[in-house]
Design a protein around this motif. Structure first.
Motif, mmCIF file in Angstrom:
data_model
loop_
_atom_site.group_PDB
_atom_site.id
_atom_site.type_symbol
_atom_site.label_atom_id
_atom_site.label_comp_id
_atom_site.label_asym_id
_atom_site.label_seq_id
_atom_site.Cartn_x
_atom_site.Cartn_y
_atom_site.Cartn_z
ATOM 1 N N THR A 23 -14.573 5.664 1.635
ATOM 2 C CA THR A 23 -14.399 5.391 0.220
ATOM 3 C C THR A 23 -13.194 6.522 -0.532
ATOM 4 O O THR A 23 -12.653 5.974 -1.050
ATOM 5 C CB THR A 23 -15.663 5.372 -0.587
ATOM 6 N N GLU A 24 -13.559 7.789 -0.007
ATOM 7 C CA GLU A 24 -12.810 8.677 -0.765
ATOM 8 C C GLU A 24 -11.435 8.598 0.121
ATOM 9 O O GLU A 24 -10.511 8.584 -0.928
ATOM 10 C CB GLU A 24 -13.269 10.080 -0.217
ATOM 11 N N ALA A 25 -11.223 8.196 1.263
ATOM 12 C CA ALA A 25 -9.763 7.968 1.877
ATOM 13 C C ALA A 25 -9.218 6.592 1.164
ATOM 14 O O ALA A 25 -8.102 6.882 0.743
ATOM 15 C CB ALA A 25 -9.967 7.636 3.198
ATOM 16 N N GLU A 26 -10.081 5.828 0.657
ATOM 17 C CA GLU A 26 -9.265 4.436 -0.009
ATOM 18 C C GLU A 26 -9.028 4.959 -1.195
ATOM 19 O O GLU A 26 -7.795 4.606 -1.567
ATOM 20 C CB GLU A 26 -10.274 3.489 -0.112
ATOM 21 N N LEU B 80 -2.126 7.000 -4.448
ATOM 22 C CA LEU B 80 -0.809 7.307 -4.140
ATOM 23 C C LEU B 80 -0.041 6.079 -4.301
ATOM 24 O O LEU B 80 0.897 5.979 -4.540
ATOM 25 C CB LEU B 80 -0.831 7.707 -2.531
ATOM 26 N N VAL B 81 -0.466 4.538 -3.782
ATOM 27 C CA VAL B 81 0.198 3.345 -3.953
ATOM 28 C C VAL B 81 0.470 2.951 -5.304
ATOM 29 O O VAL B 81 1.563 2.512 -5.673
ATOM 30 C CB VAL B 81 -0.214 2.341 -2.992
ATOM 31 N N ASN B 82 -0.401 3.464 -6.208
ATOM 32 C CA ASN B 82 -0.297 3.118 -7.752
ATOM 33 C C ASN B 82 0.766 4.274 -8.203
ATOM 34 O O ASN B 82 1.447 3.850 -9.169
ATOM 35 C CB ASN B 82 -1.563 3.321 -8.325
ATOM 36 N N ALA C 132 2.531 4.822 2.499
ATOM 37 C CA ALA C 132 1.060 5.059 1.801
ATOM 38 C C ALA C 132 0.453 3.502 1.955
ATOM 39 O O ALA C 132 -0.937 3.437 2.349
ATOM 40 C CB ALA C 132 1.317 5.234 0.333
ATOM 41 N N TRP C 133 1.250 2.365 1.543
ATOM 42 C CA TRP C 133 0.506 0.933 1.946
ATOM 43 C C TRP C 133 0.174 0.874 3.314
ATOM 44 O O TRP C 133 -0.960 0.363 3.699
ATOM 45 C CB TRP C 133 1.634 -0.002 1.541
#
Length: 156
Positions: free
Chosen positions: A57-60, A66-68, A76-77
């Protein structure tokens, strides 16, 4: 990115010499990971530490931020796509892989990932297409050749 250098590396991926291909592959991955400098690389590394310690969950959350923040950072994607794939969230992974390829059409890793997602969902024709696209860039990739054969055997 220096397009002449990238084009040279892409040609090296088609070289019959495995050593030349492996070196080109390493250099291309390094370029992709370093596309956004130290900050982007640090965030990706932080997300990997979360993954390694089972904190998915933290990694996501880190990768989504980052992608935002840097929506043109293909790697990153791609890292988030990998995370989704490993959690059997194939549609989410596929969407992120497609975004990677939209940003970076030569991203053989994302094309391979698309193939894996399609195969996992039983969409073997689409998987074969994705693996073939990856092979156009990395023609000596034995894993993609093998996956094409496996998917072909699964066609009705």
């Amino acid at each position: 990115m220096d397009s002449l250098f990238i084009n040279s590396l892409l040609e090296d991926l088609k070289n019959p010499d495995e050593t030349v291909r492996d070196e080109a592959t390493r250099k291309i991955w390094r370029i992709w990971f370093q596309q956004k400098g130290v900050h982007g690389l640090e965030v990706i590394e932080r997300s990997q530490k979360f993954i390694d310690s089972g904190k998915i969950t933290e990694a996501e959350a880190v990768l989504t931020e980052l992608v935002n923040d840097q929506p043109d950072f293909a790697e990153a994607w791609n890292r988030r796509a990998f995370l989704y794939y490993t959690n059997c969230e194939y549609r989410k992974s596929l969407a992120d892989c497609q975004m990677v390829v939209k940003i970076n059409p030569i991203h053989f890793g994302a094309l391979h990932g698309m193939g894996l997602c399609f195969a996992a969902m039983g969409e073997y024709r689409e998987a074969i297409r994705a693996f073939h696209r990856a092979l156009e860039i990395q023609p000596y990739s034995q894993v993609n050749q093998k996956l094409i054969l496996e998917c072909t055997l699964r066609l009705n």
